[in-house]
Design a protein around this motif. Structure first.
Motif, PDB file in Angstrom:
ATOM      1  N   ASN A 145       0.826  -1.210   0.000  1.00  0.00           N
ATOM      2  CA  ASN A 145       0.000   0.000   0.000  1.00  0.00           C
ATOM      3  C   ASN A 145       0.855   1.253   0.000  1.00  0.00           C
ATOM      4  OD1 ASN A 145      -1.942  -1.860   2.329  1.00  0.00           O
ATOM      5  ND2 ASN A 145      -2.465  -1.550   0.179  1.00  0.00           N
ATOM      6  N   ASN A 148       1.826   1.913  -3.503  1.00  0.00           N
ATOM      7  CA  ASN A 148       0.701   2.438  -4.282  1.00  0.00           C
ATOM      8  C   ASN A 148       0.145   3.746  -3.731  1.00  0.00           C
ATOM      9  OD1 ASN A 148       0.894   0.228  -5.937  1.00  0.00           O
ATOM     10  ND2 ASN A 148      -0.912  -0.814  -5.134  1.00  0.00           N
ATOM     11  N   GLU A 150      -1.658   4.390  -0.944  1.00  0.00           N
ATOM     12  CA  GLU A 150      -3.076   4.182  -0.658  1.00  0.00           C
ATOM     13  C   GLU A 150      -3.258   3.755   0.796  1.00  0.00           C
ATOM     14  OE1 GLU A 150      -4.329   1.060  -3.267  1.00  0.00           O
ATOM     15  OE2 GLU A 150      -2.940  -0.404  -2.427  1.00  0.00           O
ATOM     16  N   ARG A 171      -6.821  11.502  -4.776  1.00  0.00           N
ATOM     17  CA  ARG A 171      -5.901  11.735  -3.669  1.00  0.00           C
ATOM     18  C   ARG A 171      -5.542  13.226  -3.582  1.00  0.00           C
ATOM     19  NH1 ARG A 171      -3.552   7.169  -6.233  1.00  0.00           N
ATOM     20  NH2 ARG A 171      -3.750   5.242  -5.032  1.00  0.00           N
ATOM     21  N   ASP A 229      -9.928   6.775   3.250  1.00  0.00           N
ATOM     22  CA  ASP A 229     -10.324   6.362   1.907  1.00  0.00           C
ATOM     23  C   ASP A 229     -11.819   6.049   1.881  1.00  0.00           C
ATOM     24  OD1 ASP A 229      -9.185   4.220   3.615  1.00  0.00           O
ATOM     25  OD2 ASP A 229     -10.040   2.904   2.086  1.00  0.00           O
TER      26      ASP A 229
END
Length: 365
Positions: A145, A148, A150, A171, A229
């Motif tokens: 993560n 990425n 995230e 983002r 998120d």
């Protein structure tokens, strides 16, 4: 003022020779799987199983787990793939991230059950051996993560904040709580807890695995609450928070009921496997059969030598006794013969004396 922070990778994909894509997320998943199988194999051998059994069953469990993890993610975040303007084909792009641990564990258990059935081993015992390895695999996988950029938390100015630089997929660049790091560290703690508890309480019949599940859920609950998120909410909490609560309660209930119904640990985890033993740290320690055989042979040799010495001693004593008897017999015969020769000598001398007397008597007449 920026004092310190965790920088994010400039990219999550690197090209090998400009052709082969090397994805950080995929590497973290693969390394995690290898670590889980390696540690699980050591623990399985320590429990008395055969080397390689964990890997053979993992061949079933891992693909099922990947499919289940992806399905859970796609179903719970369906808007990312099936809403207006989204391409449903992206649902198959697992390398871009998106695996739900709940689906991975559930489907992985189905694959493991199939593998265990084919090898004739109990699924709970196999799961106990693999439990801390799964936690470590999650700890490693969470760094995917990070590659990425995230699954980060709320904004923060803490010195260990992660610096998000990407602006894709909604983002907002900035400094956020590194929830991937929190979960990674928590999973390492879970692995240590399971190994310690297994060593201390000799957990069996799936209780070590249930402890891993309960401990992970406890951490996932508060980490999930920090994430920003997009996710579905129910009664003011994220779906995964509710999932953590339910699974935690089920795991604790299993531990309690299993301890009452099936106390202790399995004596045999793999029929026909060579006997093994476990050291205090739960590490794999297989008994050295060759050494045992040598010790046994030495003991047998010592016993035989002892028996031989005793037998020789008895024979020696018997021989000495026979020699003594023969000596006594010889002495007795010697005494008897000397006595008879003396008697014969006395008789002979008496006869000579009688003849001399008769001769003198005839001269006088």
């Amino acid at each position: 003022m920026e004092i310190a922070y965790i920088p994010s990778p400039s990219r999550g994909v690197y090209e090998l020779f400009g052709v082969i894509p090397l994805r950080g997320y995929a590497f973290c998943i693969i390394i995690g799987v290898f670590v889980a199988v390696w540690l699980g194999n050591r623990r399985w051998i320590a429990r008395g199983g055969r080397p390689g059994t964990v890997a053979d069953i993992a061949v079933w469990a891992v693909p099922f787990g990947l499919v289940g993890g992806r399905l859970y993610h796609v179903i719970t975040d369906y808007q990312l793939y099936f809403s207006e303007g989204q391409d449903w084909v992206d649902a198959f792009k697992i390398w871009e991230g998106g695996l739900g641990i709940w689906g991975a564990i559930a489907f992985g258990a189905v694959g493991a059950w199939i593998g265990c059935r084919s090898r004739g081993v109990p699924l709970p015992a196999w799961a106990d051996a693999l439990a801390p390895g799964i936690a470590l695999a999650q700890a490693i996988g969470r760094w995917g993560n990070w590659f990425n950029q995230e699954l980060y938390g709320r904004e923060t100015d803490l010195p260990w904040a992660v610096h998000i630089t990407s602006s894709t997929d909604g983002r907002v660049p900035g400094y956020y709580h590194p929830t991937f790091l929190y979960e990674s560290l928590w999973c390492i703690g879970v692995a240590v807890l399971v190994i310690w508890a297994d060593r201390r309480f000799k957990l069996g019949h799936g209780r070590a695995f249930a402890l891993y599940v309960a401990a992970y859920c406890a951490g996932r609950f508060w980490i999930e609450a920090m994430r920003v998120d997009e996710a579905h909410h129910f009664l003011g909490m994220r779906l995964n928070e509710w999932t953590s609560i339910v699974v935690f309660l089920l795991a604790v209930l299993y531990i309690v009921l299993s301890a009452r119904l099936r106390p202790g640990r399995e004596e045999v985890v793999e029929p026909g496997a060579s006997d093994g033993d476990t050291d205090d740290d739960g590490a794999a320690v297989k008994l050295d059969k060759k050494s045992e055989d040598e010790d046994s042979e030495e003991k047998d040799s010592e016993e035989k030598d002892s028996e031989t010495k005793v037998s020789e001693g008895k024979k020696s004593d018997a021989k000495k006794s026979e020699d003594a008897d023969e000596k006594e017999t010889a002495e007795a015969e010697s005494d008897s013969s000397s006595g008879s020769s003396e008697s014969e000598t006395d008789d002979s001398s008496s006869s000579v004396e009688a003849k001399d007397e008769e001769a003198e008597s005839a001269k006088k007449a």
